[in-house]
Write a protein that holds these residues in place. Structure first.
Motif, PDB file in Angstrom:
ATOM      1  N   GLU A  75      -1.977   1.018  -4.218  1.00 44.59           N
ATOM      2  CA  GLU A  75      -1.864   2.195  -3.372  1.00 44.59           C
ATOM      3  C   GLU A  75      -2.833   2.096  -2.211  1.00 44.59           C
ATOM      4  O   GLU A  75      -4.034   1.887  -2.408  1.00 44.59           O
ATOM      5  CB  GLU A  75      -2.151   3.452  -4.194  1.00 44.59           C
ATOM      6  CG  GLU A  75      -1.938   4.734  -3.431  1.00 44.59           C
ATOM      7  CD  GLU A  75      -2.125   5.950  -4.311  1.00 44.59           C
ATOM      8  OE1 GLU A  75      -1.100   6.556  -4.690  1.00 44.59           O
ATOM      9  OE2 GLU A  75      -3.274   6.273  -4.631  1.00 44.59           O
ATOM     10  N   CYS A  79      -2.638   5.581   3.839  1.00 52.57           N
ATOM     11  CA  CYS A  79      -1.367   6.308   3.896  1.00 52.57           C
ATOM     12  C   CYS A  79      -0.799   6.662   2.519  1.00 52.57           C
ATOM     13  O   CYS A  79       0.260   7.269   2.435  1.00 52.57           O
ATOM     14  CB  CYS A  79      -0.336   5.492   4.687  1.00 52.57           C
ATOM     15  SG  CYS A  79       0.138   3.934   3.897  1.00 52.57           S
ATOM     16  N   ASN A  81       0.706   4.890   0.495  1.00 50.71           N
ATOM     17  CA  ASN A  81       1.941   4.165   0.216  1.00 50.71           C
ATOM     18  C   ASN A  81       1.689   3.201  -0.938  1.00 50.71           C
ATOM     19  O   ASN A  81       0.659   2.544  -0.998  1.00 50.71           O
ATOM     20  CB  ASN A  81       2.384   3.400   1.474  1.00 50.71           C
ATOM     21  CG  ASN A  81       3.676   2.663   1.276  1.00 50.71           C
ATOM     22  OD1 ASN A  81       4.605   3.181   0.671  1.00 50.71           O
ATOM     23  ND2 ASN A  81       3.743   1.452   1.784  1.00 50.71           N
ATOM     24  N   ARG A  82       2.639   3.116  -1.859  1.00 45.08           N
ATOM     25  CA  ARG A  82       2.531   2.176  -2.982  1.00 45.08           C
ATOM     26  C   ARG A  82       3.393   0.952  -2.682  1.00 45.08           C
ATOM     27  O   ARG A  82       4.540   1.096  -2.245  1.00 45.08           O
ATOM     28  CB  ARG A  82       2.968   2.832  -4.277  1.00 45.08           C
ATOM     29  CG  ARG A  82       1.988   3.906  -4.710  1.00 45.08           C
ATOM     30  CD  ARG A  82       2.361   4.503  -6.022  1.00 45.08           C
ATOM     31  NE  ARG A  82       1.351   5.494  -6.375  1.00 45.08           N
ATOM     32  CZ  ARG A  82       1.305   6.114  -7.532  1.00 45.08           C
ATOM     33  NH1 ARG A  82       2.211   5.854  -8.453  1.00 45.08           N
ATOM     34  NH2 ARG A  82       0.365   6.991  -7.775  1.00 45.08           N
ATOM     35  N   CYS A 104      -1.705  -3.226   3.984  1.00 44.76           N
ATOM     36  CA  CYS A 104      -0.621  -2.307   3.668  1.00 44.76           C
ATOM     37  C   CYS A 104       0.584  -2.635   4.563  1.00 44.76           C
ATOM     38  O   CYS A 104       0.446  -2.697   5.782  1.00 44.76           O
ATOM     39  CB  CYS A 104      -1.060  -0.865   3.897  1.00 44.76           C
ATOM     40  SG  CYS A 104       0.263   0.339   3.637  1.00 44.76           S
ATOM     41  N   HIS A 106       3.020  -0.732   5.191  1.00 43.23           N
ATOM     42  CA  HIS A 106       3.487   0.477   5.865  1.00 43.23           C
ATOM     43  C   HIS A 106       2.642   0.808   7.100  1.00 43.23           C
ATOM     44  O   HIS A 106       3.170   0.986   8.186  1.00 43.23           O
ATOM     45  CB  HIS A 106       3.481   1.652   4.879  1.00 43.23           C
ATOM     46  CG  HIS A 106       4.007   2.920   5.436  1.00 43.23           C
ATOM     47  ND1 HIS A 106       5.340   3.088   5.732  1.00 43.23           N
ATOM     48  CD2 HIS A 106       3.397   4.089   5.760  1.00 43.23           C
ATOM     49  CE1 HIS A 106       5.511   4.310   6.216  1.00 43.23           C
ATOM     50  NE2 HIS A 106       4.350   4.927   6.234  1.00 43.23           N
TER      51      HIS A 106
END
Length: 119
Positions: A75, A79, A81-82, A104, A106
């Protein structure tokens, strides 16, 4: 909700299996290295023992890494996001017990991402 619980349980099983594989790898490889140094044997046998120990060590670590990578996701702290990283990012990323420095996909942040059991 039931699926999340099942996924978390599967991830826990994979993590435990990963730790067991790593432990068994060490238990199997270290005696080979010790024996190759302690016994008075011919050099080709010594090299063979070291080679077998190296193959066992690398194979066990690879299996443990694959199992750990498949267990859950990471994670992003920016953000939330996973995501599941690719194998190269997973291996090359500096890490602690519960976090690994990853990029990340994302938001592009290069931070220590926390390991979570659900994707």
């Amino acid at each position: 909700m039931v699926n999340l619980v099942k996924e978390a349980q599967e991830s826990k099983k994979k993590i435990v299996l990963s730790v067991m594989v790593a432990g068994l790898t060490i238990i199997a490889a270290v005696p080979l290295f010790i024996l190759s140094g302690m016994l008075e044997i011919e050099n080709w046998i010594r090299v063979l023992l070291i080679g077998i120990g190296f193959v066992v060590l690398v194979g066990g670590i690879a299996i443990a890494c694959v199992l750990d990578l498949e267990a859950g996701a990471y994670e992003c702290p920016e953000c939330n996001n996973r995501f599941v990283p690719n194998m190269k990012s997973y291996i090359m990323g500096p890490h602690t017990i519960t976090k690994r420095k990853l990029v990340c996909p994302h938001c592009g942040a290069h931070k220590y991402c926390k390991k979570v059991l659900t994707k």
